[in-house]
Motif scaffolding. Sequence first.
Motif, PDB file in Angstrom:
ATOM      1  N   SER A 287      10.122  80.404  -4.071  1.00 45.34           N
ATOM      2  CA  SER A 287      10.497  79.133  -5.283  1.00 45.34           C
ATOM      3  C   SER A 287      11.419  78.611  -4.856  1.00 45.34           C
ATOM      4  CB  SER A 287      10.601  80.002  -6.483  1.00 45.34           C
ATOM      5  OG  SER A 287      11.766  80.819  -6.395  1.00 45.34           O
ATOM      6  N   GLY A 288      11.782  77.366  -5.552  1.00 45.21           N
ATOM      7  CA  GLY A 288      12.828  76.381  -5.130  1.00 45.21           C
ATOM      8  C   GLY A 288      12.679  75.649  -3.978  1.00 45.21           C
ATOM      9  N   ASP A 289      13.743  75.744  -3.133  1.00 44.44           N
ATOM     10  CA  ASP A 289      13.775  74.902  -1.916  1.00 44.44           C
ATOM     11  C   ASP A 289      12.654  75.356  -0.962  1.00 44.44           C
ATOM     12  OD1 ASP A 289      15.892  73.433  -2.957  1.00 44.44           O
ATOM     13  OD2 ASP A 289      17.405  74.809  -2.149  1.00 44.44           O
ATOM     14  N   TYR A 290      12.639  76.759  -0.931  1.00 46.82           N
ATOM     15  CA  TYR A 290      11.577  77.367   0.074  1.00 46.82           C
ATOM     16  C   TYR A 290      10.276  76.790  -0.277  1.00 46.82           C
ATOM     17  CZ  TYR A 290      15.703  80.356   0.991  1.00 46.82           C
ATOM     18  OH  TYR A 290      16.947  80.710   1.106  1.00 46.82           O
TER      19      TYR A 290
ATOM     20  N   ALA B 101       9.401  74.029  -1.662  1.00 50.25           N
ATOM     21  CA  ALA B 101       9.155  72.676  -1.305  1.00 50.25           C
ATOM     22  C   ALA B 101       8.884  72.473   0.098  1.00 50.25           C
ATOM     23  CB  ALA B 101      10.373  72.046  -1.834  1.00 50.25           C
ATOM     24  N   ILE B 102       9.842  73.256   0.977  1.00 50.45           N
ATOM     25  CA  ILE B 102       9.647  73.270   2.454  1.00 50.45           C
ATOM     26  C   ILE B 102       8.053  73.686   2.903  1.00 50.45           C
ATOM     27  CG2 ILE B 102      10.462  74.063   4.633  1.00 50.45           C
ATOM     28  CD1 ILE B 102      13.244  74.440   3.276  1.00 50.45           C
TER      29      ILE B 102
ATOM     30  N   LEU C  64       7.856  72.809  -7.355  1.00 46.46           N
ATOM     31  CA  LEU C  64       8.272  71.486  -6.542  1.00 46.46           C
ATOM     32  C   LEU C  64       7.383  71.586  -5.364  1.00 46.46           C
ATOM     33  CD1 LEU C  64       9.873  68.970  -6.073  1.00 46.46           C
ATOM     34  CD2 LEU C  64      11.512  70.490  -4.872  1.00 46.46           C
TER      35      LEU C  64
END
Length: 572
Positions: free
Chosen positions: A327-330, A332-333, A269
């Motif tokens: 990965s994931g939300d981290y 994306a941030i 992401l």
Amino acid sequence: MKIPNPLTAELQQRTQHSGYLLGLVGGAIIIAAPFLPWAYGRSALDNMTVLGYPSPMQFLSLVLGVLVVGLLLGRTFYAKKKRRRRVGWVRGAKSAATGALIYLLLIIISIAVELEGLVNVEYGGWIALVGALLAFVGTKLMLADRSPTLGAATARPWVEVLAIAGVMALALFAAAFALNMDDGGSFVSFLGFVGAIIAVLITSGAMGWLSACTQRHRKVLILSAFIVAFAFPFTQNGSDANMSIATQVIIFAATAMGLNIVVGLAGLLDLGYIAFLGAGAFTAAVLSNSVFSSVNWHPPFIVVVIISGGVAATLGLIIGSPTLRVSGDYLAIVTLAFGEIFRITMNNLDGENGPNVTRGPNGIPAIPDLNLFGFDFGKTHELFGITLGRFSNYYFLLLLIIGLIILVFVRLNNSRIGRGWVAIREDEKAAEAMGVNVFGLKLFAFAGGAFLAGVAGSVKAHVDVSVTPDQYVFLESAFLLAAIVLGGMGTVLGVLVGATLLKLMPEKLRFVSEYRLLIFGLLLVLMMRFRPEGLVPSQRRQLEFHEDDEELAERIEGEIEETGVVKGGGAL
């Protein structure tokens, strides 16, 4: 053993017959209604005031009525014939009736908004709406037939080639027709009509058959697509306004194709992807012959394209190396922060807060038009008796670039690298346990996607004439991501469809500019609810989102057995 209830069977048969008659009557009314006036004033849509002479928008409703009646009659005539491949007659009729109802509601709402009141809707419009309601209710009362297996059917090669050519010709006509629409209500209604036609093709099984034909005649499809794309500027009568929109659509689609590698294939992401497009654009602007350029070296454009892509890829490596361990939300941030850092950095390179490279918020204006091998992209040219302006010239160049980008995407997707990306997307731990170089492939996805965005940005700088940091904000990254999700992650055609919709809609919905983001948000909510795999999904993604749908699994398994092809992403 369960004994069937004869009363229930008789009731179902009566309901089926009543629904069939209602559907036929409703379809007949929809066919007849376009010959009646629908609007009181000529300024609404495309002049629906003439008795006995349907306007183009009224004619489209007639087409939907013909589909309703034709599919219902087709079910009657072919019900008793034993055929190897099934057609979804009732399913298609349901989609046609639902599409007709939605289309006519959009028409009536548009007339009411443009003429300021429902009182300005003439009797013909209400009769058409009643017909659509009857067709909708009637088809809903009918039991849906079994899932169509038309996708596995074969025909003579010349028939399949002719079908592909016909579909591409209709696509060219639809694109030219939509782009020439100045009325926002007409554009929205036309989108509703196109959506209804696509729904009918899917539910009846015709879309599956066309898809199988494209797999068997891929070279014909590619040639047809190229001819249609090349012919598009000749349908615009030299309109710079329409061709400007077309060039922006291709730039947006080319950029989204690079992001499709990162998100659609590798499953990473990225919310700051617009920075790579900006890096390519600023590099091309700095190396251009603009009087505001701070660099005295002006290499040929082909060299500039490679340098722009290299700079963007380097940024991808810089941001990817320390962050792809998360990965994931981290992730994306981190990518969101990178996008903002890029914009702020470009603002600070103004000669006061840092070196004078980009002139800060003022950017680099007066970027000259390209001149390749003596061909001046800024001048008009005559071809086949039609005047082509500067945007048409850039359009042809962008066609070549996006063709190369699609070729790179398809080759990567069908290679060991592409299979490694898909494995990482599905289960990173399992892929690593099977020996996949997870970190290396992630980094390559970031750098490769960034390179393609940088190439698109190098052309965008010359098309836009100027480059400023405010062009590359987070909202643009969100739109790029939405184009992939809306169209279908991991596919070529899906990204092209999503990018086209998201670039065309803001241009054609200027009359509701205050609500464009609201409409966009509602559209995404509806997509995530009813079709989370996207408008043009890959078979793999369809099964992921509909793993409990046994009919879908059986249909896809049958298509794979017939064609020997798994349409995972690189294909259409």
